[in-house]
Write a protein that holds these residues in place. Structure first.
Motif, PDB file in Angstrom:
ATOM      1  N   VAL A  47       0.814  13.014  42.265  1.00  0.00           N
ATOM      2  CA  VAL A  47       1.883  12.144  41.785  1.00  0.00           C
ATOM      3  C   VAL A  47       2.317  11.277  42.953  1.00  0.00           C
ATOM      4  CG1 VAL A  47       4.208  12.017  40.825  1.00  0.00           C
ATOM      5  CG2 VAL A  47       2.646  13.823  40.068  1.00  0.00           C
ATOM      6  N   GLU A  48       2.102   9.982  42.813  1.00  0.00           N
ATOM      7  CA  GLU A  48       2.396   9.060  43.903  1.00  0.00           C
ATOM      8  C   GLU A  48       3.885   8.705  43.919  1.00  0.00           C
ATOM      9  OE1 GLU A  48       0.179   8.435  46.028  1.00  0.00           O
ATOM     10  OE2 GLU A  48      -1.641   9.047  44.985  1.00  0.00           O
ATOM     11  N   GLU A  51       6.027   6.804  40.902  1.00  0.00           N
ATOM     12  CA  GLU A  51       5.383   6.885  39.586  1.00  0.00           C
ATOM     13  C   GLU A  51       6.363   7.450  38.556  1.00  0.00           C
ATOM     14  OE1 GLU A  51       0.772   7.362  38.925  1.00  0.00           O
ATOM     15  OE2 GLU A  51       1.535   8.996  40.147  1.00  0.00           O
ATOM     16  N   ALA A  52       6.449   6.767  37.394  1.00  0.00           N
ATOM     17  CA  ALA A  52       7.279   7.247  36.294  1.00  0.00           C
ATOM     18  C   ALA A  52       6.522   8.310  35.514  1.00  0.00           C
ATOM     19  CB  ALA A  52       7.659   6.088  35.378  1.00  0.00           C
ATOM     20  N   LEU A  53       7.273   9.150  34.797  1.00  0.00           N
ATOM     21  CA  LEU A  53       6.645  10.215  34.044  1.00  0.00           C
ATOM     22  C   LEU A  53       5.686   9.667  32.995  1.00  0.00           C
ATOM     23  CD1 LEU A  53       7.836  13.552  32.879  1.00  0.00           C
ATOM     24  CD2 LEU A  53       7.113  11.986  31.087  1.00  0.00           C
ATOM     25  N   LEU A  60      -2.706  11.787  33.006  1.00  0.00           N
ATOM     26  CA  LEU A  60      -3.136  13.161  32.787  1.00  0.00           C
ATOM     27  C   LEU A  60      -3.952  13.288  31.503  1.00  0.00           C
ATOM     28  CD1 LEU A  60       0.016  15.234  33.828  1.00  0.00           C
ATOM     29  CD2 LEU A  60      -2.013  14.701  35.178  1.00  0.00           C
ATOM     30  N   GLU A  61      -3.550  12.546  30.476  1.00  0.00           N
ATOM     31  CA  GLU A  61      -4.338  12.563  29.228  1.00  0.00           C
ATOM     32  C   GLU A  61      -5.719  11.955  29.468  1.00  0.00           C
ATOM     33  OE1 GLU A  61      -4.458  10.612  24.759  1.00  0.00           O
ATOM     34  OE2 GLU A  61      -2.557  10.618  25.858  1.00  0.00           O
ATOM     35  N   GLY A  88       3.957  14.452  44.944  1.00  0.00           N
ATOM     36  CA  GLY A  88       3.210  15.515  45.612  1.00  0.00           C
ATOM     37  C   GLY A  88       1.847  15.741  44.997  1.00  0.00           C
ATOM     38  N   GLU A  89       1.177  16.734  45.539  1.00  0.00           N
ATOM     39  CA  GLU A  89      -0.157  17.122  45.090  1.00  0.00           C
ATOM     40  C   GLU A  89      -0.028  18.475  44.405  1.00  0.00           C
ATOM     41  OE1 GLU A  89      -4.542  17.312  47.199  1.00  0.00           O
ATOM     42  OE2 GLU A  89      -2.799  18.018  48.303  1.00  0.00           O
TER      43      GLU A  89
END
Length: 341
Positions: A47-48, A51-53, A60-61, A88-89
């Motif tokens: 997740v950079e 970045e919005a959800l 992810l999809e 994070g990762e």
């Protein structure tokens, strides 16, 4: 009147149908949230920053981590976690559900990496390890830390930590350790400042690779200093020559010290200077620092390698000479065995 009664019955039936439909929809929605996801093996996602959800869910999809991004978006909207995902990762297990993935992202359970920075290395040597680590980011700091100011350890960090941040963390770790240990130090020590403790600990660290010998050598050096004897530590000579890098002969083989180097005066050569060397000669670990701040009482003032990774200790020069002779005999035997093979 009959018409109103019929209308009421009709509206009641519609409400029942709508309620049943909503209940069925709610059951379906919760089942989908808890349905195992499409991952057939664990995966790492990133997740950079910023970045919005909604963007993360779509990604992810597309990557096959979840079945339907819309479910994750709706779940986040309903429980108010749309703005709570953390940069994070993340490690996602195979078959992770939408609810599980969303919890991982909002709770910030980011994947940790580790870097091991061994005791007894010089600052230059530790910085090379930090510079080569591919999980760290950023350039090395312009102002490099002084010798002996880093606390060696295994450090855990999130992807994105900079090299400068890790170095600061190591410096702070040593400062915190000294702040904790210095007030509880043994009385009557021949060191007067935390910096001197680090200097002595660095010599102890370089003299042995065996953890159980650190207290014994710390006690021995403490006894020598109290008696006004020089430390006479070979690693201090090496630091004055090469700043701690190994010494090699012309054939490129590791070598021992020459007599001329033992006799050469540098500000680190404890065969030539009284007391401690000018600076630490490496970065000592926590155990070495603890050892010099609470050394055991000992009458040992000499030691020599035993050829097996440890040392032979002596209280008198005569005993020490016998240990040296035993070590040299051991060395000759090893050389003879190597030649025979």
């Amino acid at each position: 009147m009959r018409f109103l009664k019929a209308l009421f019955v009709w509206l009641f039936m519609l409400a029942l149908i709508a309620g049943a439909g909503a209940a069925a929809g709610w059951v379906w929605f919760n089942n989908e949230l808890s349905r195992p996801g499409p991952l057939t093996d664990e995966a790492v996602i990133q997740v950079e920053p910023g970045e919005a959800l909604s963007m993360v869910a779509d990604r992810l999809e597309a990557a096959g981590v979840i079945h339907d991004a819309r479910l994750m978006k709706l779940k986040a909207r309903m429980d108010g976690s749309e703005l709570e995902i953390k940069t994070g990762e993340y490690l996602i297990d195979k078959g992770a559900t939408v609810s599980e993935v969303l919890s991982i992202l909002t709770e910030g359970r980011a994947l940790l990496h580790k870097i091991t920075l061994p005791e007894g290395r010089t600052t230059a040597q530790l910085l090379k390890i930090i510079e080569k680590d591919k999980m760290l980011t950023g350039d090395m700091p312009e102002v490099l830390p002084e010798e002996g100011t880093l606390l060696p350890d295994t450090y855990m960090f999130h992807r994105g930590m900079t090299r400068a941040q890790l170095i600061e963390k190591m410096q702070q770790a040593q400062a915190d350790l000294l702040e904790e240990l210095w007030p509880t130090r043994q009385e009557g020590l021949p060191i007067t400042t935390p910096h001197e403790a680090v200097i002595l600990a660095s010599v102890v660290e370089k003299e042995t690779g065996k953890a159980d010998e650190r207290p014994e050598i710390a006690g021995l050096f403490t006894t020598r200093l109290k008696r006004g004897m020089r430390l006479q530590s070979d690693p201090t000579i090496i630091y004055g020559i090469s700043k701690g890098e190994p010494l090699y002969n012309k054939a490129g083989q590791r070598r021992t010290l020459y007599r001329s180097e033992i006799d050469r005066h540098t500000e680190w050569n404890t065969y030539q200077v009284d007391g401690l060397p000018k600076t630490p000669i490496c970065n000592p670990g926590a155990d070495a620092i603890r050892a010099v701040l609470d050394p055991p009482e000992t009458e040992y003032v000499f030691f020599v390698a035993d050829g097996k990774g440890g040392h032979l200790f002596a209280k008198t020069n005569a005993e020490h000479e016998r240990n040296v002779a035993a070590y040299r005999a051991y060395e000759r035997g090893e050389i003879a065995r190597e030649r025979a093979n």
